[in-house]
Write an enzyme that holds these catalytic residues in place. Structure first.
Site, PDB file in Angstrom:
ATOM      1  N   CYS A  18     -10.700  -1.696  -2.323  1.00 12.74           N
ATOM      2  CA  CYS A  18     -11.046  -1.742  -3.744  1.00 12.74           C
ATOM      3  C   CYS A  18      -9.833  -2.305  -4.482  1.00 12.74           C
ATOM      4  O   CYS A  18      -9.024  -3.001  -3.880  1.00 12.74           O
ATOM      5  CB  CYS A  18     -11.480  -0.373  -4.271  1.00 12.74           C
ATOM      6  SG  CYS A  18     -10.189   0.893  -4.266  1.00 12.74           S
ATOM      7  N   PHE A  19      -9.684  -2.013  -5.759  1.00 12.31           N
ATOM      8  CA  PHE A  19      -8.597  -2.655  -6.496  1.00 12.31           C
ATOM      9  C   PHE A  19      -7.224  -2.116  -6.081  1.00 12.31           C
ATOM     10  O   PHE A  19      -6.310  -2.879  -5.780  1.00 12.31           O
ATOM     11  CB  PHE A  19      -8.779  -2.490  -8.005  1.00 12.31           C
ATOM     12  CG  PHE A  19      -7.732  -3.215  -8.802  1.00 12.31           C
ATOM     13  CD1 PHE A  19      -7.664  -4.593  -8.773  1.00 12.31           C
ATOM     14  CD2 PHE A  19      -6.789  -2.525  -9.556  1.00 12.31           C
ATOM     15  CE1 PHE A  19      -6.686  -5.280  -9.480  1.00 12.31           C
ATOM     16  CE2 PHE A  19      -5.809  -3.199 -10.259  1.00 12.31           C
ATOM     17  CZ  PHE A  19      -5.759  -4.582 -10.228  1.00 12.31           C
TER      18      PHE A  19
END
Length: 365
Positions: free
Chosen positions: A96-97
């Site tokens: 994810c980020f």
């Protein structure tokens, strides 16, 4: 909870390991890593709502909202999307980020449908930083040669025969001139930078002792080379390809007329494809109108339009005419002027064979 730390970044990026990008589509569209697929935990609207909640009410409220938005049938659909991909690519890794809550929750939900997969510590942000550092380090540590020459001298054809090169225009999907747009779109700036960094890492892993690049301005179409890398390219020695004008005209004719026309026709069909090809070339001519001057622009545009009519009848002579005129009155004078400012950097000149031999000798030295 299984994770892969920063010590795994290089192997993940060079092994073509499938990567599941859990970020929302709007994040993915801005840029991702090679070999990644977007199978998000939240869609754009859900992510926006959770982000607003986080800013106003804090993390716990945002987590609670996220669970409310992604549950029941929505959750089941996302689990099935992950499962379908992992059934085909069981070695895939998640990110994810930042390698935080989205990765942890997705990992748990993926386990519920039968797959135990690790996620990347630091996520997209960590690996993106790593890649930018690699670009800076490799270009600062590797001996660099820049291949230049007049428009149409075949720099790209030359480079494709070498193992110690990186094709910047190929990565940018643009030929680097007003006529250089391709049928397909250019990558985003982030995608270009990420792919460039991976290519540089592959170049280093292959044990190449030198890096051969085409002479480029910082902008290649709408994407730009990293500032530090381009600065080093501007200081590196220049090796010039020297080719007669007839050969240059024929190569430009192939690259910018016949090949591009064929690409448009493959994509759009005969009639629409040829029409779009005409618009493509005329737009390119229009982009250099100010530099050509109105009268010269009108004359060359008329010859180009005649070229389209003749092309349908099997003749390419009118196209050769405007190409030769552009070389004589636009590209070659501009090239000579720019070269005058850089003559002290020119270390070798020759035809394709001679330059290959020279570079091969330098690689062994």
């Amino acid at each position: 909870m299984k994770t892969l730390g920063a010590d795994h970044y290089q192997e993940l990026l060079l092994s073509d390991r499938p990567l599941i990008d859990l970020r929302a589509p709007v994040e993915f569209a801005k840029g991702a890593f090679p070999n990644s697929i977007n199978l998000p935990l939240m869609n754009d609207q859900e992510r926006a709502a959770v982000g607003t909640c986080y800013k106003r009410q804090g993390q716990m409220a945002a987590i609670e909202l996220g669970h409310k938005l992604v549950r029941g049938e929505v959750k089941a659909q996302r689990q099935q999307a992950w499962k379908r991909f992992l059934d085909q690519h069981p070695d895939a890794v998640l990110y994810c980020f930042r390698g935080g809550l989205r990765s942890e929750l997705s990992q748990q939900w993926i386990a519920e449908v039968g797959h135990e997969r690790p996620f990347i510590e630091g996520g997209y942000k960590g690996m993106r930083t790593f890649l930018m550092e690699q670009t800076d380090r490799i270009t600062s540590e590797t001996r660099m040669w820049i291949v230049g020459g007049m428009t149409g001298c075949g720099k790209t054809d030359f480079l494709k025969l070498r193992q110690d090169m990186i094709d910047l225009e190929g990565l940018a999907n643009h030929r680097g001139s007003s006529f250089g747009r391709q049928v397909t779109e250019q990558p985003t700036q982030i995608d270009f930078e990420n792919h460039l960094a991976v290519q540089l890492m592959r170049h280093r892993r292959a044990g190449q002792r030198q890096l051969v690049l085409e002479d480029e301005s910082r902008l290649i179409g709408r994407v730009s080379l990293p500032l530090e890398m381009h600065g080093r390219m501007q200081q590196a020695p220049l090796v010039l390809l020297e080719v007669n004008q007839e050969e240059r005209v024929e190569r430009i004719l192939r690259d910018y007329v016949t090949d591009i026309a064929a690409a448009f026709i493959r994509r759009d069909g005969d009639a629409l494809g040829f029409s779009n090809f005409q618009d493509h070339l005329l737009s390119a001519m229009d982009r250099i109108r100010k530099r050509l001057g109105d009268q010269h622009h009108r004359e060359l545009r008329a010859v180009m339009q005649q070229g389209f009519e003749d092309q349908l009848k099997g003749s390419l002579d009118a196209h050769r005419h405007w190409i030769q005129a552009l070389l004589n009155h636009y590209y070659d004078p501009m090239y000579r002027h720019q070269l005058e400012q850089r003559l002290e950097r020119v270390i070798f000149r020759g035809d394709h064979q001679a330059v290959h031999q020279w570079l091969d000798h330098k690689a062994q030295g």
